[in-house]
Design a protein around this motif. Structure first.
Motif, short mmCIF file in Angstrom:
data_model
loop_
_atom_site.label_atom_id
_atom_site.label_comp_id
_atom_site.label_asym_id
_atom_site.label_seq_id
_atom_site.Cartn_x
_atom_site.Cartn_y
_atom_site.Cartn_z
N GLU A 105 0.83 -1.21 0.00
CA GLU A 105 0.00 0.00 0.00
C GLU A 105 0.87 1.26 0.00
OE1 GLU A 105 -2.29 -1.20 3.63
OE2 GLU A 105 -3.95 -0.32 2.51
N ASN A 106 1.94 1.20 0.77
CA ASN A 106 2.84 2.35 0.86
C ASN A 106 3.39 2.71 -0.52
OD1 ASN A 106 6.08 3.05 1.47
ND2 ASN A 106 4.59 4.15 2.74
N TYR A 107 3.66 1.68 -1.31
CA TYR A 107 4.20 1.94 -2.65
C TYR A 107 3.12 2.42 -3.62
CZ TYR A 107 9.03 0.62 -1.90
OH TYR A 107 10.35 0.63 -1.51
N GLN A 108 1.90 1.93 -3.40
CA GLN A 108 0.82 2.28 -4.32
C GLN A 108 0.12 3.58 -3.94
OE1 GLN A 108 -1.92 -1.02 -4.31
NE2 GLN A 108 -0.72 -2.20 -5.80
N ALA A 109 0.07 3.91 -2.66
CA ALA A 109 -0.88 4.94 -2.24
C ALA A 109 -0.29 6.06 -1.39
CB ALA A 109 -2.03 4.28 -1.47
N THR A 110 0.97 5.96 -1.03
CA THR A 110 1.63 7.10 -0.39
C THR A 110 2.34 7.86 -1.50
OG1 THR A 110 1.86 6.12 1.79
CG2 THR A 110 3.53 7.70 1.19
N ILE A 111 2.43 9.17 -1.35
CA ILE A 111 2.97 9.98 -2.45
C ILE A 111 4.33 9.46 -2.95
CG2 ILE A 111 1.75 12.06 -1.73
CD1 ILE A 111 5.43 12.17 -1.23
N HIS A 112 4.58 9.66 -4.21
CA HIS A 112 5.91 9.47 -4.79
C HIS A 112 6.58 10.84 -4.89
CE1 HIS A 112 4.75 5.47 -7.00
NE2 HIS A 112 4.70 5.37 -5.69
N GLY A 113 7.86 10.78 -5.21
CA GLY A 113 8.60 12.03 -5.39
C GLY A 113 9.08 12.19 -6.82
N ARG A 114 9.66 13.38 -7.11
CA ARG A 114 10.21 13.73 -8.43
C ARG A 114 9.14 13.53 -9.52
NH1 ARG A 114 13.06 14.58 -4.44
NH2 ARG A 114 15.21 13.94 -4.17
N GLY A 115 9.47 12.90 -10.64
CA GLY A 115 8.50 12.78 -11.73
C GLY A 115 8.58 13.98 -12.66
N HIS A 116 9.81 14.33 -13.04
CA HIS A 116 10.03 15.47 -13.93
C HIS A 116 10.56 15.03 -15.28
CE1 HIS A 116 10.61 19.44 -11.56
NE2 HIS A 116 9.75 18.69 -10.91
#
Lengths: 156, 285, 777
Positions: free
Chosen positions: C285-296
């Motif tokens: 869940e942490n990988y699917q539903a907690t925010i990710h970073g970067r993505g630029h």
């Protein structure tokens, strides 16, 4: 169908009826009430749940409590003796080898076995020995220093 | 993440275990390093687990008739640290030391690893190079078969329902034999993206009795016979090693995943074959 | 009354071991999953397996009938809860309504759809399997550039172009700079999606007290007070009846600088069922539903004279927002824009941000938050320029830094850099690394056909967030310092440290100010029931803003102490020194403990004074602080496998004045490890259908002990004029400085093949392919 298990944890005898599927980590945390070992993943990678079963460091999230029937278990709560910190605990404190502390109980248990097997490890051997314990805070450098310091103190 | 419920039994004899395993819903539990994560993710849900840990005799390592007989429940760390394995079959000890991490090696067993037949497991490379045999018990049956006959496909073996691996048999190596296991680790899991084990002998400046085992590349581990043939009898020059290693991936349907494409795995298989042979050659006397 | 004063040695600046550690090394600390309450129930959340789908039907009756299940709720039940807040505002921002549970559609894999509440976590998990959801899958888009293409699937049907916002900035005259330039270098640069992976996942325990009509919410968060305000609004309860308690927090790195659906959901459930309820996120869940970073995906152009003088920058920043805006999602790339010129003198900047919706979990703040992306780009661009002009990368940097006498330095993006000597850490790092010798070694290695690289990054940061005008919820911080009747000192900080060690560094500051032992100072935080309102811990702000509030509270307190001391010493000429008030005329003194006793006993009061010894300060900073530094990475690439070996890593950081060198070292090491993770190993991979391929720690490579090198860390110390402590902040420095140093180094290693740029992560296969193709991508 529940199964009865008897284990010795940190020197204390415990007997409980448990579901066979109860994971050892949940048994320790939720049944026995030892909250020191943590849960950081479900795939046996992070090592936050590491405890010693019959003297061997294992990941308690990847073992059923029934598999530990009859075993001697040591958790981080049992590391200090008579109120005196284990040399590894002292060294982790002195060397600032922890930040958020979540991985620390598992890290300490693995480091303990590492030093049992190899009382005077090199930096490379320490890093290899701790591969099964993830830390996201420290970059491991102070952990390596702490294990070295503990080894020196323990007469390795 | 929590497994589904199951019945549990921990028999103390092989016979009892085999009796219990006759139930098609039942699955044997050794160290649990492969099975339990699958159960936690609910990708596996056996109705009954037959825990083998109480069975005496499955935890021994003994030398017998020029072979090491390793009980199915011997852990990776026991193999890694056993003076007997380290002196008589160092390739297996070296390979065991590359598996997972310290805690996984403390719990995982050689029998469990072989039965699971993960294409990225480390052992198959060494076991193929060692021409290992596996002793298998069924209800009222017992057979010994070469590993090559046991492994079928990724996560599939020739074990019949209800059968159990009881022993792994590897040859005692002469001290003069050179061996090495070389691998590229999948950075997250520690499994082998590709792993190559080599064992060889050297006499009068010529290489002989070469055996090369490969894991990670294909659906199962395998023995790279073409490489062995090309190398046998050569002086082991760099050119000869490279030429032999160049064919390691021929005819293999290479795996591809997030961590390595099929092309890259084929290439790595060559690189690590060269490295394993070179290292084995340097250790042979 | 004592007459001697013992002058204790200052403790600020010393690497004292942490006050936090005894509980953490003995397994006695309390994280959120360690909380037990009588009658507590457990929640488990059903999440979407699809990146985009219509929900046609949800059947919960079998789950509800499962023994041990207390309740099952779906989006129909929680329509009045929420929405999940976004605090950032930009002109023209499109903000989709973000409900706590999906109703008619799901927008990403992991989107919460239903929740089961049961007697224990095992039963809750079993019951999840009994919920039937009928989905009608829709086309999904996971790649931000593909999402911008005409005809791409619309993440939110009401906005078919998938544009969440655009934002433009013009500073100076970039067009003129480019027209006058001798050389322009251009590059597309990706800063990939990353998964923060705090070792403790998120977790919430909500407990409704029906008698008191209060709700206590335990949450693993970096911002307890903001959470209180926002969750109170989400569940429609008065803020002063909600208490947020932050227990021990097992790492955040920005991922817990948020208010998530689950916090309001658990609060609502507890009120609904009248019992305490716990939810602990699984790693999946942490990988699917907690925010990710970067993505630029960034497009940069740098204009320069042929002598290496940089004239201007054009940047197009494409930010993958994911399917929704979480608390600060749209604000993160604005930090990139502010930081775009790095620490160079040019002021001509033309920059544009395009925020894009994708069928992925939202991005938001992850260690560095916008600044690593910007630093990575400008540091890559400067290396590209150096290569184009055949200049040494150190030389070109030294040529373009503003000098130490040019501060405060106004940037082309509207910032005012507080203080700096940017050449100093670079020169020091070059000296430690033995730069000239390394270049010599590199020439020899190249003659042997080896790929040895030397990479430099010189970075700046925007820290100590920040002035209130720059933050959606205020950028000040609060502190209460009280001397208790016994003379012991309690500090309540509005910040919320979770591993950084401020229980120790704050105590050091107070111990020196009040002349007491470190052990006599207790720092409390993370409980809105006992701490005055505060902002929290993020943006390298805790010491620089929160510590400053403490400093000023100590000054107020000292004024009061002197009033009481003067009364007790019957003198109007006293000083406070070494933990006692001293009469300047007689040399007589009265220790703090006696002053405190008198202040609380209050038999007699100094003129105009109140009883007690307490001071509270809310401190508003006038500016950000701007730490800086230089990192040098020496790498070697295995030509056969493409594997990168870090042979040396030198980090010279200037975080202003250092309060505790041990803590600073820890922040640098950990930060570098995360930057290295981005450079070499980590990437959140979604496939073209929006399935998260790196869904577990089995596949997402968080660096292990064997994957991180020994870091040679050193410092320069340029005090910040923004706060009286002179501190700048260090929490994100290592991460910001690291990734460009490593990538520059590997590009340098492969430059004989003509390689000019490689996008992260530098996986062995990527490098092998480059080498195999003679440098052609």
């Amino acid at each position: 169908m529940k199964t009865e298990i008897s284990v010795t944890i940190n020197g204390e005898a415990h007997t409980h009826e448990v579901e066979p599927r109860l994971l050892l980590i949940h048994y320790l945390r939720d049944v026995v009430g030892l909250k020191g070992p943590h849960i950081g993943c479900e795939t046996s990678i992070c090592g936050a749940c590491t405890v010693a079963v019959n003297g061997k460091a294992v990941k308690a999230c990847t073992m059923f409590a029934v598999q530990a029937d009859g075993a001697e278990i040591l958790t981080v709560e049992g590391l200090a003796e008579n109120g005196k910190l284990h040399p590894l605990q002292e060294a982790f404190w002195n060397e600032h080898a922890l930040q958020c502390g979540f991985c620390t109980p598992g890290m300490l248990m693995t480091a303990k076995e590492l030093l049992q097997r190899n009382p005077n490890p090199t930096e490379e051997e320490i890093r290899h020995g701790l591969e099964g314990n993830l830390c996201r805070c420290t970059g491991y450098q102070h952990i390596v220093s702490a294990v070295k310091a503990a080894a020196a103190r323990m007469g390795g | 993440m929590i497994p589904q419920n199951f019945d549990y039994a921990a028999p103390s004899t092989i016979e009892e275990a085999l009796e219990l395993l006759a139930d098609p819903e039942a699955k044997a539990l050794a160290g649990g390093m492969s099975l339990i994560p699958l159960m936690k993710l609910r990708l596996a849900a056996p109705g009954r687990l037959v825990d083998l840990r109480r069975i005496a005799g499955l935890r021994e390592i003994r030398q017998d008739d020029g072979a090491l007989r390793i009980g199915a429940l011997v852990t990776h760390s026991e193999i890694e640290s056993s003076p007997l394995v380290r002196s008589r079959c160092p390739l297996l000890a070296e390979t065991a030391s590359h598996i997972g991490d310290l805690q996984v090696r403390n719990a995982g067993t050689i029998g469990g690893s072989i039965a699971h037949n993960d294409p990225a497991a480390d052992y198959p490379a060494a076991l193929f190079a060692l021409e290992a045999k596996v002793k298998v018990a069924g209800k009222g049956t017992e057979r010994t078969l070469p590993l090559e006959e046991l492994v079928v496909d990724a996560m599939v073996t020739a074990l019949e329902p209800g059968e159990l691996i009881t022993e792994v048999i590897v040859p005692v190596e002469a001290a003069s034999t050179g061996t090495s296991y070389q691998k590229m680790r999948q950075p997250a899991s520690g499994f082998a993206i590709v792993g190559v084990a080599a064992r060889l002998e050297k006499s009068n400046g010529r290489i002989g009795s070469v055996r090369v085992g490969v894991t990670g590349l294909g659906p199962s581990g395998f023995r790279a016979r073409r490489v062995e043939e090309l190398l046998d009898g050569t002086a082991g020059s760099d050119g000869e090693i490279r030429e032999a290693a160049a064919v390691v991936a021929e005819g293999v349907e290479a795996n591809a995943d997030l961590h390595a494409s099929a092309d890259y795995r084929r290439h790595l298989a060559q690189v690590f074959t060269v490295r394993a042979i070179r290292a084995a050659l340097a250790r042979a006397s | 009354m004592a007459t001697t004063v013992t002058k204790t040695e200052p403790i600020v600046g010393k690497g004292v071991r942490r006050k936090e550690d005894p509980r953490l090394i003995t397994g006695t600390a309390t994280y959120v999953d360690d909380i037990e309450m009588p009658g507590m129930r457990y929640a488990a959340i059903l999440r979407s397996p699809h990146a985009a789908a219509k929900i046609l039907r949800i059947e919960t009756s079998a789950a509800a009938a499962h023994p041990g299940v207390v309740a099952v709720f779906t989006g129909d039940d929680t329509r009045d809860v929420g929405p999940v807040p976004c605090a950032a505002s930009l002109p023209g921002l499109r903000a989709p309504e973000h409900k706590v549970l999906a109703t008619d559609r799901v927008y990403y894999v992991g989107h919460p759809v239903a929740v089961v509440v049961a007697a224990d976590r095992y039963v809750a998990q079993d019951a999840l399997d009994l919920i039937e959801v009928e989905y009608e899958p829709q086309p999904a888009v996971a790649d931000p550039e593909k999402a911008l293409e005409p005809g791409a699937p619309a993440v939110h049907p009401e906005w078919p172009d998938n544009r969440a916002f655009t934002y433009q900035h013009e500073g100076g005259d970039a067009a003129k700079a480019f027209a006058e330039a001798d050389v322009v270098v251009k590059q597309r640069i990706v800063s990939q999606r990353l998964i923060p992976t705090a070792m403790e996942t998120r977790g919430v325990v909500a407990a409704w007290d029906a008698g008191m009509r209060t709700l206590t919410l335990h949450s693993s968060t970096q911002i307890p007070h903001l959470m209180r305000s926002l969750v109170a609004a989400m569940v429609g309860m008065p803020e002063n009846r909600l208490r947020v308690v932050t227990p021990e927090v097992g790492g955040g790195f920005g991922s817990k600088l948020n208010v998530y659906a689950e916090e309001a959901l658990l609060a609502w459930i507890s009120m609904r069922i009248g019992k305490p309820v716990k939810w602990i996120e699984s790693r999946r869940e942490n990988y699917q539903a907690t925010i990710h970073g970067r993505g630029h995906v960034d497009y940069y152009e740098l204009a320069a004279r042929k002598d290496g003088t940089i004239l201007g920058l054009k940047a197009k920043i494409i930010q993958d927002c994911g399917a929704y805006h979480q608390l600060l999602t749209p604000a993160i790339p604005t930090l990139s824009l502010l930081m775009a010129p790095g620490i160079y003198r040019f002021r001509n900047v033309s920059a544009e941000i395009i925020g894009v919706f994708t069928n992925c979990v939202p991005t938001d703040a992850y260690r560095g938050a916008g600044r690593p992306e910007a630093t990575h780009c400008i540091e890559r661009m400067v290396d590209l320029l150096a290569a184009e002009l055949k200049m040494d990368p150190a030389e070109i940097r030294l040529k373009n830094f503003p000098g130490p006498d040019e501060f405060p330095f106004e940037t082309g993006t509207g910032l005012s850099y507080d203080s700096g000597d940017y050449a100093a850490p670079l020169k020091k790092a070059m000296e430690i690394a033995g730069y000239e010798g390394l270049r010599e070694e590199q020439r020899r290695a190249r003659n042997e056909g080896r790929f040895l690289g030397i990479g430099i990054s010189t970075y700046g940061e925007i820290c100590a967030l920040g002035p209130s005008s720059a933050l959606p919820a205020g950028g000040w911080e609060s502190a209460t310092v009280r001397v208790e009747p016994s003379g012991k000192v309690t500090v309540a900080t509005g910040t919320s440290p979770h591993g950084q060690g401020e229980e120790t560094s704050f105590a050091q500051i107070v111990a020196d100010e009040l002349g007491v032992d470190l052990d006599d100072v207790e720092v409390i935080h993370g409980d809105t029931g006992i701490v005055q309102y505060g902002i929290g811990t993020f943006g390298s702000r805790t010491l620089a803003v929160g510590g400053t509030a403490i400093h000023y509270a100590c000054q107020d307190l000292k004024t009061k102490i002197k009033q009481w001391g003067a009364m007790l010493l019957e003198s109007d000429d006293v000083r406070f020194e070494g933990g006692a008030c001293v009469c300047n005329k007689t040399g007589k003194s009265v220790p703090l403990a006696e002053i405190a006793a008198a202040a609380y006993r209050a038999l007699k009061l100094p003129p105009g004074a109140e009883p007690g010894l307490v001071a509270t300060r809310f401190w508003e900073p006038s500016n950000f602080t701007f730490p800086f530094g230089a990192h040098i990475a020496v790498t070697e690439v295995d030509p056969e496998t493409g594997q990168v070996e870090i042979k040396r890593y030198v980090a010279v950081d200037d975080c202003g004045r250092i309060i505790n060198p041990l803590l600073v070292a820890g922040q640098i090491h950990g930060g570098v490890a995360q930057g290295l993770g981005q450079a070499l190993y980590e990437e959140a991979v979604y496939d073209e259908n929006g399935q998260l391929v790196t869904g577990e720690l089995m596949d997402y490579a968080v660096p292990k002990a064997t994957m991180v090198p020994h870091i040679e860390s050193s410092h320069t110390e340029t005090p910040s004029p923004v706060n009286p402590l002179g501190v700048k902040g260090v929490g994100e420095a290592g991460t910001i400085g690291c990734s460009p140093a490593v990538v520059n180094s590997v590009v340098d290693a492969l430059s004989p093949l003509g390689v000019k740029h490689i996008d992260m992560p530098l996986t062995p296969e990527k490098l092998w392919r480059l080498i195999a193709k003679g440098g052609q991508a």
